[in-house]
Structure formats: C-alpha cells, structure tokens
Design a protein around this motif. Structure first.
Motif, short mmCIF file in Angstrom:
data_model
loop_
_atom_site.label_atom_id
_atom_site.label_comp_id
_atom_site.label_asym_id
_atom_site.label_seq_id
_atom_site.Cartn_x
_atom_site.Cartn_y
_atom_site.Cartn_z
N ARG A 159 -6.19 1.75 -14.87
CA ARG A 159 -7.28 0.87 -14.49
C ARG A 159 -8.03 0.35 -15.71
O ARG A 159 -8.19 1.03 -16.69
CB ARG A 159 -8.25 1.66 -13.61
N PRO A 165 -7.83 5.49 -11.34
CA PRO A 165 -6.82 4.44 -11.15
C PRO A 165 -7.35 3.26 -10.34
O PRO A 165 -8.37 3.38 -9.64
CB PRO A 165 -5.70 5.17 -10.39
N VAL A 205 -9.32 3.10 -6.61
CA VAL A 205 -9.85 4.40 -6.20
C VAL A 205 -11.31 4.31 -5.77
O VAL A 205 -11.82 5.20 -5.09
CB VAL A 205 -9.68 5.44 -7.34
N ASP A 254 0.84 0.15 -3.72
CA ASP A 254 -0.42 0.41 -4.40
C ASP A 254 -0.83 1.87 -4.27
O ASP A 254 -1.34 2.48 -5.22
CB ASP A 254 -1.54 -0.49 -3.84
N MET A 261 -1.31 4.40 -7.30
CA MET A 261 -2.61 5.06 -7.50
C MET A 261 -2.43 6.56 -7.72
O MET A 261 -3.02 7.15 -8.63
CB MET A 261 -3.51 4.81 -6.28
#
Length: 571
Positions: free
Chosen positions: A316, A371, A374, A515, A519
């Motif tokens: 991220r 990430p 989140v 996704d 994550m």
C-alpha cells in the motif's frame, strides 16, 4: 520500663494520624495516612513485635532442644495404644508437614545450630591440595545457575559461566574458571559435562562441591545493565548451538529483556524485565545472532525464487496511484539505496529506554501501515472526526495547477515542477509519486507543521519509509492494520469499494476475490519483513472495534510510560 516502651509504640501508632494532621496539606494525604496507620495487619505486626521483644527480654531457655525426637517417640508410643478418635486426630496433626517444619525450626533455634554441616576434610589430603575448597549450597527447587565445560587441554571440568542472580552467583563462592573436583563426594575426573549435569540435576537439598579455585584476574569494570527489545522469536530448545538448553531464556518478538552480562561474545545473560526472579539465563548475543541470520539469508538467496508479479502491487502507498503509474512511486531515500539498506539490516535486538511524554512536548508521530483496502483511510477519518483539535493530517504537495474552488495549503501545497524536483533532490519528501505527468508527495515539513501545533500527526506511508522516520525528532508509533481471514473479508467486504487514486475519486471499484487474496498475501509479507518495527497490531475485522482499539492504544502512548529506542532519548 521496656514493657512500657513497647506498649507505648502501639499507642504511638494509634495517635500518629491525629498528631500528623497539622502537617498534612491535602485530603488525599490525610486519607492515606489514616488508612495506613489504621491497617489491622500493621497493628497485628506491632503486637507480635511487642510480645516477641518482651519474651526475648526474659532470656528464656528452651525446655527441650529435641522436640522433633520427642514427638517421634510420642507418636510411636501412641501407635501401640488403643486407638481412639482423639489419638487418631493427634497422630494426624503431628504428621502434617507444617507441624514437622515448626518442630524442626524449634530445635534449630534451641540448639543454635545455624551453620551448615560441612563434611570433614579427608585425612590423606596432600600439600598440593591446600588450595582446594569445599562448598555446600542449598539448591531448593531452582537450578544452580552455572554452566560447565571440559577444558580441551587438561580435560578438567571447568565452571564456564555464572548466571547473574542465580544460586551460585548469590553465594559468591563459585567463580568462572573454578575446577570441579567432586560433586556430593563423587569425583568428576574423566566424566563428560553431561554426566556431571545429570549428577547435579538428581541432587536434592544441599549440594557439596570440592573445587580448585581459579587464578583470579584483575576485577573488570562493572558493566551497566541495559534493556533491549527483542526483534525476533527465540526458543532455546530449538537451538543446537546453545551450551545448555536448560539455562536458555525463551522470548517473543517485542519482549523487553534486561541484559545482565555481555562478557561472553556469543552468549549474553538476560532476563525478562517483568520477571520477579532475579536469575538471568542465556540468550544469543547480538553479534552471534546477526551472523546466523545473515547466513540463513544467504542460503535463502541461493534458492530459486518464485516472484509473484502482483506482490509488489499489493504494497500500500499513501498516494493511491493507478497501477500503470506504480513504478514511478518513490521514497525520498531511494537515492540512498534503501534496498541495499534493507538487505544489510538484520533485526536482532534494539536497545531501549523507558519514556513518558511530558506535558507541552511534541506528540509522537503516528504511522499507520497496512495493505491496500484494509481500511487505513477510514480509521484516519474516524480519528480526525472524533477530535479534530487533537489529531491532524499532513497536506500534500503537488506540481499540477490549482483548480477552481481549490485553495493553496488546503487541498494541496501547489508548487512548480522545477521546485518539486529541487525538493526531491534535497530529500525534503518523505515519499512522492508521479501521476498523469504531475508529482504528488508528502514533505517532512508538512509533518513538522502538524506536530508544531501540539497535534498528533496521522500518517500512512510505504513500509520501507518507516525506518527512515524512526528518529528522536518524530519518535513514530507504528500501527499495523491487518485484514481478518479471507472468509471474513468475503463476508464483510463484499459491497466495499476502493478508490484507485486520490485524484480520481469517481474511479471507485468493488473489491474482488483477487483483491482479497492480494490483501492477505501482502499483509503476511509486511509482517514477516517489517513486523519488528510494529508497536501495535490491529485486525480490522469490524471498523468500530478496530477504531476503539486504535483510540485506546493512542491514549496509552500519550499517558503511560513505554519503551523507545535509546537513541530517541538524545534529541
């Protein structure tokens, strides 16, 4: 006179609260004194003291100094009598361990035999054994607190180290380098260290050693004790290199250890700082553990690696750049070869000191990491709404033109591309990226600006940037927000959407199964590589619960004493 003196002590205790009242300012102090001096247990102790002192002044002599033998004889006689309920009750009472211990203590005091009984010196001791000493230690239930080894040259069994705070250390009678001759009368010549350890482990109560003292060197300067935060998990039972598994101290990443001795370059002596037992145990030294980790990393690098093309995109960033522009997202430290820095940085121990923020000083920087998807932005938003006077966010810089209804210093700090690139060159950005031909970035000055207003600055950055923010100036408190299980993600995030870019707020898309997988994978990678930098880990299963946990953690950081790197105390 003595009797009246000690009765006077009890009366003085009762009168003290009223006599001290004129000197006590606050009601809290008066309440404390009243409760303390009115405590029943304290009165009981004073009364016991008075009785014992009065009894001692009479200088009584024991009626019998062998009560234990007398009771044993009595029990034998009673066994032969007609057994009644009373006799059975008496025999049961006399056989209780506490009664036996009381009788044993009575006889010890009556006989005045407080010194340990040492075995007599052998008659045939030669002149060459003048330096041999005989030591008796009471083992109780704790280990001896010493390790032994065989001298490679002479084959003798030598004391290798003394554990700080252990039985051997407290006695002051056994020292590193002493040669063991006998243990409980058993010669140890020709025995292996493992055999001697077995003799020691099977010994109960007092252990008698015959020792040839080592030649004492000049006393070394006393090494100050230090505290360290463990940055890895350790279990001595899994360590084949440790000289004595039983002497090892296990710990988890994040535990605070008090290092008691660093004389050995390979094995330090340490204890958990919260442990009431003062005895130290063995842990691998920083240098030794760094070498082991480096060897393992080298071995791993030699193995074929399967690199996911999607893994890097799972990390991220503060700026949600579109996927085609991710390669241009950079940190201010990339020009300093941060990748090489990461490879060389082997987390083992970090020296720490206790710290509590003083009123009026700047708050610690709060760094949120996790990430993509989140929920970092949601948590920041809830914190800001909960107390906008207490929390603040940085205002980013950009090189694009100001749009209608935008104000400089509100949505962005608008600067020219030339100035932005000059600031990049001068390392003024925490991190920056390029999107649709324009630069966007978070400057160090924007962080300082929030902190200077006596606010808590909330920041989320790329993970490798954390280490470069770890300074006495910012003292970052790093919170890792991790996702729940993938089953819970499917259940709770099925209608959630993610904004792929701050600049394209209308580009929100629903989270997909891919996704979710990304994550989870990214969170594992983050925790594995950077987990030693996280001071708080929160699972965002439910946003309300996660926010409450985060808010509580931040309150404790501001109000309570905690541990920070010792280098941060020298600002």
């Amino acid at each position: 006179h003595l009797k009246s003196l000690y009765i006077g002590l009890y009366e003085l205790l009762l009168a003290l609260p009223s006599q001290l009242q004129p000197h006590v300012q606050s009601p809290e102090d008066h309440y404390f004194l009243h409760n303390m001096f009115g405590e029943k247990s304290l009165h009981s102790l004073v009364k016991i003291h008075e009785k014992l002192k009065h009894y001692e002044d009479r200088s009584p002599t024991p009626v019998v100094n062998s009560a234990e033998t007398l009771v044993s004889d009595l029990a034998n006689d009673l066994q032969s009598k007609m057994v009644s309920v009373e006799i059975r009750e008496l025999l049961k009472l006399l056989s209780k361990p506490h009664v036996k211990s009381l009788l044993s203590v009575h006889d010890t005091v009556a006989q005045g035999s407080y010194d340990p009984e040492l075995p007599p010196l052998p008659d045939d001791m030669g002149d060459e054994e003048d330096s041999v000493k005989i030591i008796r230690l009471v083992k109780n239930k704790e280990p001896l607190g010493a390790t032994i080894k065989r001298d490679d040259r002479t084959g003798a069994i030598i004391v290798a180290r003394i554990m700080k705070g252990g039985a051997a250390d407290r006695s002051g009678l056994i020292h590193v380098g002493d040669e063991l001759k006998e243990v409980n009368g058993t010669p140890v010549d020709g025995k292996k260290p493992e055999e001697v350890i077995l003799i020691l482990s099977e010994s109960e109560g007092a252990i008698t050693f015959k020792i040839a003292p080592a030649v004492k060197d000049e006393p070394s300067t006393k090494e100050p004790k230090m505290f360290v935060r463990a940055l890895f998990d350790y279990d001595p039972q899994d360590d084949r290199a440790i000289p004595c598994k039983e002497a090892g101290v296990s710990f988890r990443r994040g535990d605070i250890l008090q290092v008691m001795c660093q004389d050995d370059g390979t094995w330090w002596q340490a204890r958990h700082h919260t442990d009431a037992n003062p005895r130290a145990g063995l842990i691998p030294s920083k240098q030794f553990q760094e070498r082991r980790f480096a060897q393992r990393q080298s071995a791993t690098l030699l193995q074929p690696q399967k690199i996911s093309s999607r893994r890097s995109s799972a990390l991220r960033r503060s700026f949600r750049l579109s996927r085609r522009d991710k390669k241009t997202n950079k940190s201010m430290y990339e020009c300093k070869k941060s990748d090489l820095y990461d490879t060389a940085d082997v987390p083992t121990y970090e020296e720490v000191a206790s710290y509590q923020r003083q009123s009026g000083t700047k708050h610690r920087l709060v760094v949120l990491v996790g990430p993509t998807g989140v929920g970092l932005n949601e948590l920041k938003r809830k914190l800001l709404i909960s107390d906008p006077q207490h929390f603040g966010l940085t205002i980013p810089h950009t090189s694009r033109q100001k749009r209608m209804q935008e104000s400089d210093g509100v949505e962005y700090h608008f600067i020219s591309r030339h100035l932005f690139e000059a600031d990049i060159h001068n390392n003024k950005f925490v991190e920056y990226g390029e999107y649709k031909g324009h630069y966007y970035g978070t400057s160090l000055e924007s962080v300082r600006s929030v902190l200077s207003k006596n606010k808590v600055c909330l920041l989320d950055v790329q993970l490798h940037t954390i280490k470069h923010l770890r300074s006495a100036e910012f003292k970052p408190f790093v919170v890792f927000v991790k996702p729940p299980s993938i089953e819970r993600l499917r259940e709770t995030r099925k209608n959630a959407k993610i904004i792929s870019s701050k600049e394209d707020k209308n580009s929100a898309k629903a989270l997909t199964e891919e996704d979710f997988q990304e994550m989870i994978s990214a969170a594992r990678q983050m925790e594995a590589q950077y987990g030693h930098l996280f001071e708080k880990v929160i699972v965002n299963d439910d946003l309300t619960t996660a926010f409450a946990q985060l808010r509580e953690a931040l309150k404790k950081v501001e109000a309570e004493t905690h541990w920070i790197p010792v280098s941060w105390t020298h600002s």
